[in-house]
Every structure is written in C-alpha cells, then in structure tokens.
Design a protein around this motif. Structure first.
Motif, PDB file in Angstrom:
ATOM      1  N   VAL A   1       0.869  -1.177   0.000  1.00 22.16           N
ATOM      2  CA  VAL A   1       0.000   0.000   0.000  1.00 22.16           C
ATOM      3  C   VAL A   1       0.906   1.228   0.000  1.00 22.16           C
ATOM      4  CG1 VAL A   1      -1.695   1.317   1.322  1.00 22.16           C
ATOM      5  CG2 VAL A   1      -1.858  -1.181   1.214  1.00 22.16           C
ATOM      6  N   VAL A   2       0.645   2.157  -0.916  1.00 19.13           N
ATOM      7  CA  VAL A   2       1.405   3.402  -1.010  1.00 19.13           C
ATOM      8  C   VAL A   2       0.418   4.561  -0.920  1.00 19.13           C
ATOM      9  CG1 VAL A   2       2.942   4.824  -2.423  1.00 19.13           C
ATOM     10  CG2 VAL A   2       3.186   2.317  -2.437  1.00 19.13           C
ATOM     11  N   VAL A   3       0.631   5.426   0.073  1.00 20.42           N
ATOM     12  CA  VAL A   3      -0.242   6.576   0.290  1.00 20.42           C
ATOM     13  C   VAL A   3       0.571   7.845   0.100  1.00 20.42           C
ATOM     14  CG1 VAL A   3      -1.706   7.800   1.948  1.00 20.42           C
ATOM     15  CG2 VAL A   3      -1.694   5.283   1.907  1.00 20.42           C
ATOM     16  N   SER A   4       0.066   8.732  -0.737  1.00 20.36           N
ATOM     17  CA  SER A   4       0.660  10.047  -0.955  1.00 20.36           C
ATOM     18  C   SER A   4      -0.192  11.079  -0.223  1.00 20.36           C
ATOM     19  CB  SER A   4       0.676  10.364  -2.458  1.00 20.36           C
ATOM     20  OG  SER A   4       1.021  11.705  -2.708  1.00 20.36           O
ATOM     21  N   VAL A   5       0.441  11.858   0.652  1.00 17.53           N
ATOM     22  CA  VAL A   5      -0.243  12.928   1.388  1.00 17.53           C
ATOM     23  C   VAL A   5       0.211  14.245   0.786  1.00 17.53           C
ATOM     24  CG1 VAL A   5      -0.499  14.045   3.626  1.00 17.53           C
ATOM     25  CG2 VAL A   5      -0.362  11.564   3.487  1.00 17.53           C
ATOM     26  N   THR A   6      -0.727  14.999   0.228  1.00 15.63           N
ATOM     27  CA  THR A   6      -0.357  16.209  -0.490  1.00 15.63           C
ATOM     28  C   THR A   6      -1.395  17.318  -0.276  1.00 15.63           C
ATOM     29  OG1 THR A   6       0.258  17.065  -2.689  1.00 15.63           O
ATOM     30  CG2 THR A   6      -1.497  15.435  -2.624  1.00 15.63           C
ATOM     31  N   GLY A   7      -0.979  18.515  -0.553  1.00 19.25           N
ATOM     32  CA  GLY A   7      -1.914  19.629  -0.588  1.00 19.25           C
ATOM     33  C   GLY A   7      -2.433  19.797  -2.004  1.00 19.25           C
TER      34      GLY A   7
ATOM     35  N   ARG B   1      -1.627   0.839 -13.999  1.00 20.24           N
ATOM     36  CA  ARG B   1      -2.308   0.217 -12.875  1.00 20.24           C
ATOM     37  C   ARG B   1      -1.513   0.350 -11.584  1.00 20.24           C
ATOM     38  NH1 ARG B   1      -6.752  -1.003 -14.931  1.00 20.24           N
ATOM     39  NH2 ARG B   1      -7.641  -2.279 -13.294  1.00 20.24           N
ATOM     40  N   LEU B   2      -1.112   1.590 -11.316  1.00 20.89           N
ATOM     41  CA  LEU B   2      -0.385   1.922 -10.096  1.00 20.89           C
ATOM     42  C   LEU B   2      -1.400   2.408  -9.065  1.00 20.89           C
ATOM     43  CD1 LEU B   2       2.624   3.766 -11.770  1.00 20.89           C
ATOM     44  CD2 LEU B   2       2.586   1.428 -10.867  1.00 20.89           C
ATOM     45  N   GLY B   3      -1.854   1.491  -8.234  1.00 19.07           N
ATOM     46  CA  GLY B   3      -2.944   1.759  -7.303  1.00 19.07           C
ATOM     47  C   GLY B   3      -2.536   2.537  -6.064  1.00 19.07           C
ATOM     48  N   VAL B   4      -1.971   3.705  -6.264  1.00 21.63           N
ATOM     49  CA  VAL B   4      -1.625   4.560  -5.125  1.00 21.63           C
ATOM     50  C   VAL B   4      -2.886   5.189  -4.545  1.00 21.63           C
ATOM     51  CG1 VAL B   4       0.689   5.100  -5.998  1.00 21.63           C
ATOM     52  CG2 VAL B   4      -1.206   6.608  -6.540  1.00 21.63           C
TER      53      VAL B   4
ATOM     54  N   GLU C   1     -14.233   8.890   7.858  1.00 22.16           N
ATOM     55  CA  GLU C   1     -14.391   8.759   6.404  1.00 22.16           C
ATOM     56  C   GLU C   1     -13.040   8.619   5.721  1.00 22.16           C
ATOM     57  OE1 GLU C   1     -16.754  11.998   4.913  1.00 22.16           O
ATOM     58  OE2 GLU C   1     -18.564  11.314   5.928  1.00 22.16           O
ATOM     59  N   LEU C   2     -12.029   9.329   6.211  1.00 21.25           N
ATOM     60  CA  LEU C   2     -10.690   9.220   5.640  1.00 21.25           C
ATOM     61  C   LEU C   2     -10.138   7.814   5.839  1.00 21.25           C
ATOM     62  CD1 LEU C   2      -8.186  10.400   4.290  1.00 21.25           C
ATOM     63  CD2 LEU C   2      -7.498  11.300   6.525  1.00 21.25           C
ATOM     64  N   GLU C   3     -10.274   7.296   7.047  1.00 25.92           N
ATOM     65  CA  GLU C   3      -9.797   5.941   7.317  1.00 25.92           C
ATOM     66  C   GLU C   3     -10.503   4.919   6.424  1.00 25.92           C
ATOM     67  OE1 GLU C   3      -9.138   2.797  11.009  1.00 25.92           O
ATOM     68  OE2 GLU C   3     -10.269   4.639  11.363  1.00 25.92           O
ATOM     69  N   ALA C   4     -11.823   5.043   6.299  1.00 27.57           N
ATOM     70  CA  ALA C   4     -12.596   4.121   5.458  1.00 27.57           C
ATOM     71  C   ALA C   4     -12.166   4.226   3.992  1.00 27.57           C
ATOM     72  CB  ALA C   4     -14.092   4.402   5.599  1.00 27.57           C
ATOM     73  N   ALA C   5     -11.916   5.434   3.515  1.00 28.19           N
ATOM     74  CA  ALA C   5     -11.513   5.626   2.111  1.00 28.19           C
ATOM     75  C   ALA C   5     -10.149   5.014   1.840  1.00 28.19           C
ATOM     76  CB  ALA C   5     -11.505   7.114   1.769  1.00 28.19           C
ATOM     77  N   ILE C   6      -9.211   5.195   2.756  1.00 27.00           N
ATOM     78  CA  ILE C   6      -7.868   4.616   2.576  1.00 27.00           C
ATOM     79  C   ILE C   6      -7.953   3.093   2.629  1.00 27.00           C
ATOM     80  CG2 ILE C   6      -5.575   4.372   3.606  1.00 27.00           C
ATOM     81  CD1 ILE C   6      -5.799   7.352   4.418  1.00 27.00           C
ATOM     82  N   THR C   7      -8.722   2.567   3.565  1.00 24.85           N
ATOM     83  CA  THR C   7      -8.880   1.115   3.687  1.00 24.85           C
ATOM     84  C   THR C   7      -9.483   0.527   2.415  1.00 24.85           C
ATOM     85  OG1 THR C   7      -9.115   1.283   6.079  1.00 24.85           O
ATOM     86  CG2 THR C   7      -9.942  -0.729   5.054  1.00 24.85           C
ATOM     87  N   ALA C   8     -10.523   1.162   1.879  1.00 18.63           N
ATOM     88  CA  ALA C   8     -11.160   0.677   0.652  1.00 18.63           C
ATOM     89  C   ALA C   8     -10.216   0.751  -0.538  1.00 18.63           C
ATOM     90  CB  ALA C   8     -12.429   1.479   0.373  1.00 18.63           C
ATOM     91  N   ALA C   9      -9.406   1.807  -0.593  1.00 15.90           N
ATOM     92  CA  ALA C   9      -8.510   2.011  -1.734  1.00 15.90           C
ATOM     93  C   ALA C   9      -7.309   1.079  -1.709  1.00 15.90           C
ATOM     94  CB  ALA C   9      -8.030   3.459  -1.750  1.00 15.90           C
TER      95      ALA C   9
ATOM     96  N   GLY D   1      -6.812  -1.995  -1.600  1.00 12.42           N
ATOM     97  CA  GLY D   1      -6.822  -3.210  -2.404  1.00 12.42           C
ATOM     98  C   GLY D   1      -6.996  -2.990  -3.889  1.00 12.42           C
ATOM     99  N   ARG D   2      -7.098  -1.760  -4.327  1.00 13.19           N
ATOM    100  CA  ARG D   2      -7.345  -1.474  -5.753  1.00 13.19           C
ATOM    101  C   ARG D   2      -6.038  -1.439  -6.543  1.00 13.19           C
ATOM    102  NH1 ARG D   2     -11.227   3.154  -3.943  1.00 13.19           N
ATOM    103  NH2 ARG D   2     -13.146   1.978  -3.696  1.00 13.19           N
ATOM    104  N   ASP D   3      -6.155  -1.762  -7.828  1.00 12.13           N
ATOM    105  CA  ASP D   3      -4.976  -1.665  -8.684  1.00 12.13           C
ATOM    106  C   ASP D   3      -5.026  -0.443  -9.595  1.00 12.13           C
ATOM    107  OD1 ASP D   3      -6.916  -2.503 -10.451  1.00 12.13           O
ATOM    108  OD2 ASP D   3      -5.709  -4.093 -11.350  1.00 12.13           O
TER     109      ASP D   3
END
Length: 175
Positions: free
Chosen positions: A57-63, A81-84, A137-145, A147-149
């Motif tokens: 899992v790769v998360v980018s935090v940006t403004g 298919r870079l599921g960041v 909502e943020l936690e749920a969105a990151i969790t759902a994302a 597993g995506r490709d």
C-alpha cells in the motif's frame, strides 16, 4: 494503512505534520524530501514507490497546490495500474504561503487557487475519486482504496488557519 505500507509526504501542512506524527514502523517506508521542500514531488514519487513495490500500500499525502503540479500523471497511474492512494488536503490555496503572508503582511497575494473537483478529475481519468470530511471517512476511504490496482484520490476539505503553523517545529528559535 498497514504497518508495512509506504507514506510519501509533500510540502504541505499535512506533510509537515507527518514528519512529526506519522508512526514509522518499518525502515525506509516514510518517503520525504525532508527540508528540501520540493513542491509537487509527492504524487509522482508515490508512483515510483508503487512501481517498485506493487504489492504494498502506497499513500501520498499532499496539498491541493502540490498535487496540481503533476495531476496529469494520473493518466500514467491508470495506464500502468499503479494503485496509489492520494490524499489531497484542499484549502483552495498554497496554504503555507497564504497563511505566512497574512500573518506577516495582513493580506495574501498570488496564493489562492481555483481548484477543479479532484474526485471528478480522478474519475475522468479512470481512477477512483472520493471525498472524506471526517477522520472516520478518511480511514474508510484509505482502507477501501488499499486493495485497488488503480489510483484513488481522496479529497479532504481543509479550512485554512493562520493561527496553526508548522514553523515552530521546523525553525530553530532563540529564547
């Protein structure tokens, strides 16, 4: 975010906060420019991290300002298919610049942004786009994302505060 996930920060108030508050549990899994502060590097760097670590899992935090420097790379992310997961904190400004100008000079010049609907832009590219207006909502969105490709853009509306500043943590002061 899983313990072995990667977090890529960006020059933003949230990116600065991540330097102090993100619990890094695995060496070299917090990717940052440190104090080099290269605005706009976060999202493309996250794509490189994801290309190198496709099963992580790769998360980018940006403004919002930094994200717009490379928003066209969403096409690359979808194509390969870079599921960041891109968390965009949207205050419709170069927030640090605007807040500093207001604090120092009483007004801001050239710091406001006219943003698109980032979630809709993501969808137009063939990615996922959602809004998160609470920590849950943020936690749920990151969790759902996770597993995506294909990429997911999570837009977090963030009011600008001139009272809150990261500078006290970043700058040496004399007392």
């Amino acid at each position: 975010m899983p313990t072995d996930g990667y977090l890529v920060d960006e020059v933003s108030q949230m990116g600065f906060a991540a330097c102090f508050g993100f619990p890094v549990r695995v060496p070299r899994h917090f990717i940052t420019t440190g104090h080099q502060s290269t605005l706009g590097y976060g999202f493309p760097t996250a794509l490189g991290v994801k290309a190198a670590h496709r099963d992580s899992v790769v998360v980018s935090v940006t403004g919002d300002g930094g994200f717009q420097f490379a928003i066209a790379e969403m096409a690359t992310a979808v194509q390969y298919r870079l599921g960041v997961v891109v968390v965009v904190f949207d205050n419709a400004a170069f927030g640090n610049v605007k807040a500093d100008q207001i604090r120092r000079y009483g007004h801001a010049v050239g710091a406001d942004l006219h943003n698109p609907d980032f979630a809709a832009v993501a969808t137009a590219y063939g990615a996922h786009g959602v809004r998160a207006e609470s920590p849950e909502e943020l936690e749920a969105a990151i969790t759902a994302a996770a597993g995506r490709d294909v990429p997911t853009v999570v837009v977090v509306p963030m009011p600008l505060s001139t009272e809150l500043t990261p500078w006290r943590y970043l700058m040496r002061t004399t007392a």
